[in-house]
Design a protein around this motif. Structure first.
Motif, PDB file in Angstrom:
ATOM      1  N   GLN A  16       0.860  -1.182   0.000  1.00  0.00           N
ATOM      2  CA  GLN A  16       0.000   0.000   0.000  1.00  0.00           C
ATOM      3  C   GLN A  16       0.898   1.233   0.000  1.00  0.00           C
ATOM      4  O   GLN A  16       1.743   1.391   0.882  1.00  0.00           O
ATOM      5  CB  GLN A  16      -0.893   0.004   1.241  1.00  0.00           C
ATOM      6  CG  GLN A  16      -1.776   1.219   1.348  1.00  0.00           C
ATOM      7  CD  GLN A  16      -2.567   1.239   2.658  1.00  0.00           C
ATOM      8  OE1 GLN A  16      -2.466   0.354   3.481  1.00  0.00           O
ATOM      9  NE2 GLN A  16      -3.342   2.283   2.830  1.00  0.00           N
ATOM     10  N   LEU A  18       1.350   5.008   0.688  1.00  0.00           N
ATOM     11  CA  LEU A  18       0.734   6.080   1.463  1.00  0.00           C
ATOM     12  C   LEU A  18       1.149   7.434   0.925  1.00  0.00           C
ATOM     13  O   LEU A  18       2.296   7.618   0.525  1.00  0.00           O
ATOM     14  CB  LEU A  18       1.141   5.982   2.939  1.00  0.00           C
ATOM     15  CG  LEU A  18       0.779   4.704   3.673  1.00  0.00           C
ATOM     16  CD1 LEU A  18       1.247   4.786   5.115  1.00  0.00           C
ATOM     17  CD2 LEU A  18      -0.708   4.460   3.622  1.00  0.00           C
ATOM     18  N   THR A  19       0.226   8.365   0.933  1.00  0.00           N
ATOM     19  CA  THR A  19       0.529   9.731   0.520  1.00  0.00           C
ATOM     20  C   THR A  19       0.180  10.688   1.652  1.00  0.00           C
ATOM     21  O   THR A  19      -0.614  10.364   2.528  1.00  0.00           O
ATOM     22  CB  THR A  19      -0.253  10.126  -0.742  1.00  0.00           C
ATOM     23  OG1 THR A  19      -1.643   9.977  -0.487  1.00  0.00           O
ATOM     24  CG2 THR A  19       0.139   9.263  -1.936  1.00  0.00           C
ATOM     25  N   LEU A  29       1.996  11.364   9.752  1.00  0.00           N
ATOM     26  CA  LEU A  29       1.217  10.475   8.901  1.00  0.00           C
ATOM     27  C   LEU A  29       0.885   9.182   9.645  1.00  0.00           C
ATOM     28  O   LEU A  29       1.753   8.561  10.251  1.00  0.00           O
ATOM     29  CB  LEU A  29       2.007  10.147   7.629  1.00  0.00           C
ATOM     30  CG  LEU A  29       1.338   9.293   6.573  1.00  0.00           C
ATOM     31  CD1 LEU A  29       0.159  10.028   5.947  1.00  0.00           C
ATOM     32  CD2 LEU A  29       2.338   8.925   5.487  1.00  0.00           C
ATOM     33  N   SER A  30      -0.371   8.797   9.620  1.00  0.00           N
ATOM     34  CA  SER A  30      -0.806   7.549  10.246  1.00  0.00           C
ATOM     35  C   SER A  30      -0.392   6.389   9.340  1.00  0.00           C
ATOM     36  O   SER A  30      -0.820   6.314   8.190  1.00  0.00           O
ATOM     37  CB  SER A  30      -2.320   7.561  10.436  1.00  0.00           C
ATOM     38  OG  SER A  30      -2.748   6.323  10.942  1.00  0.00           O
ATOM     39  N   VAL A  31       0.452   5.509   9.862  1.00  0.00           N
ATOM     40  CA  VAL A  31       0.963   4.388   9.087  1.00  0.00           C
ATOM     41  C   VAL A  31       0.261   3.118   9.562  1.00  0.00           C
ATOM     42  O   VAL A  31       0.497   2.653  10.671  1.00  0.00           O
ATOM     43  CB  VAL A  31       2.493   4.256   9.248  1.00  0.00           C
ATOM     44  CG1 VAL A  31       3.015   3.096   8.416  1.00  0.00           C
ATOM     45  CG2 VAL A  31       3.187   5.559   8.851  1.00  0.00           C
ATOM     46  N   VAL A  36       3.528  -1.405   3.813  1.00  0.00           N
ATOM     47  CA  VAL A  36       3.277  -0.032   3.388  1.00  0.00           C
ATOM     48  C   VAL A  36       4.547   0.606   2.839  1.00  0.00           C
ATOM     49  O   VAL A  36       5.649   0.275   3.253  1.00  0.00           O
ATOM     50  CB  VAL A  36       2.715   0.843   4.530  1.00  0.00           C
ATOM     51  CG1 VAL A  36       1.337   0.364   4.957  1.00  0.00           C
ATOM     52  CG2 VAL A  36       3.651   0.874   5.708  1.00  0.00           C
ATOM     53  N   VAL A  38       5.991   4.366   2.474  1.00  0.00           N
ATOM     54  CA  VAL A  38       5.771   5.718   2.988  1.00  0.00           C
ATOM     55  C   VAL A  38       6.574   6.731   2.186  1.00  0.00           C
ATOM     56  O   VAL A  38       7.593   6.389   1.584  1.00  0.00           O
ATOM     57  CB  VAL A  38       6.137   5.819   4.487  1.00  0.00           C
ATOM     58  CG1 VAL A  38       5.286   4.872   5.317  1.00  0.00           C
ATOM     59  CG2 VAL A  38       7.616   5.558   4.717  1.00  0.00           C
ATOM     60  N   THR A  42       8.382  11.035   5.495  1.00  0.00           N
ATOM     61  CA  THR A  42       7.898  10.262   6.641  1.00  0.00           C
ATOM     62  C   THR A  42       8.999   9.342   7.147  1.00  0.00           C
ATOM     63  O   THR A  42       9.234   9.216   8.350  1.00  0.00           O
ATOM     64  CB  THR A  42       6.645   9.455   6.266  1.00  0.00           C
ATOM     65  OG1 THR A  42       5.644  10.352   5.791  1.00  0.00           O
ATOM     66  CG2 THR A  42       6.108   8.670   7.442  1.00  0.00           C
TER      67      THR A  42
END
Length: 177
Positions: A16, A18-19, A29-31, A36, A38, A42
């Motif tokens: 996934q 993340l932006t 940023l919620s990880v 993921v 990042v 981040t």
């Protein structure tokens, strides 16, 4: 799960990306749990926490260079490079530098506006995974794209895949090396 071309095959990808939303701080940023990728900002703000998790990758925007990750190359599971527009070629240089100058040997993903006519060039620069924008290609178009990866068996120019130009790779009759 989105479909990607990885090492010349269509596979489902469970990473996934993340932006950071406009106005959001990269460090905050919620990880989520899971695999993921990042943004570089981040990672730089929270590298020890994220490295301890294991399955965390980092992605570069076009204006970010690989030198920012030089000390952490071995700590990330995967590196991705964003192609926000098909005319933005800075990601090619980022990939080539990661492979040659920084010795990155892990999975390298090109994502975003990644078009079929660029696939061969992207792989020659060192990308092993191509992730076009979701829904851009049908399964049949993906199959045709994979077949086209081998259209050029002997490129003239040097690249990450072929460090020597063609005239250095091909022996000619009557020419002493």
């Amino acid at each position: 799960m989105s479909k990607v071309i990885k090492n010349g095959r269509i596979v489902n990808d469970d990473w996934q990306i993340l932006t950071v939303a406009e106005g959001e701080e990269a460090a905050a940023l919620s990880v989520p749990a899971g695999r993921v990728i990042v943004p570089l900002a981040t990672w730089l703000a929270r590298r020890d926490e994220l490295a301890a998790r294991g399955d965390v990758g980092v992605w570069f925007a076009g204006n970010e260079g690989p030198e920012a990750l030089a000390d952490d190359i071995g700590r990330v599971a995967v590196i991705a490079v964003s192609f926000p527009k098909f005319v933005d070629g800075r990601g090619y240089s980022t990939a080539a530098l990661l492979r040659t100058r920084y010795g990155y040997t892990g999975q390298l993903i090109a994502f975003g506006e990644v078009l079929r006519d660029q696939f061969n060039y992207l792989t020659r620069c060192g990308f092993d995974t191509l992730q076009p924008r979701e829904g851009r290609y049908t399964d049949a178009q993906f199959d045709a794209a994979i077949a086209s990866l081998d259209d050029y068996t002997e490129p003239y120019q040097a690249s990450v895949l072929h460090p020597q130009p063609l005239f250095r790779r091909i022996a000619r009759a009557g020419v002493k090396a």
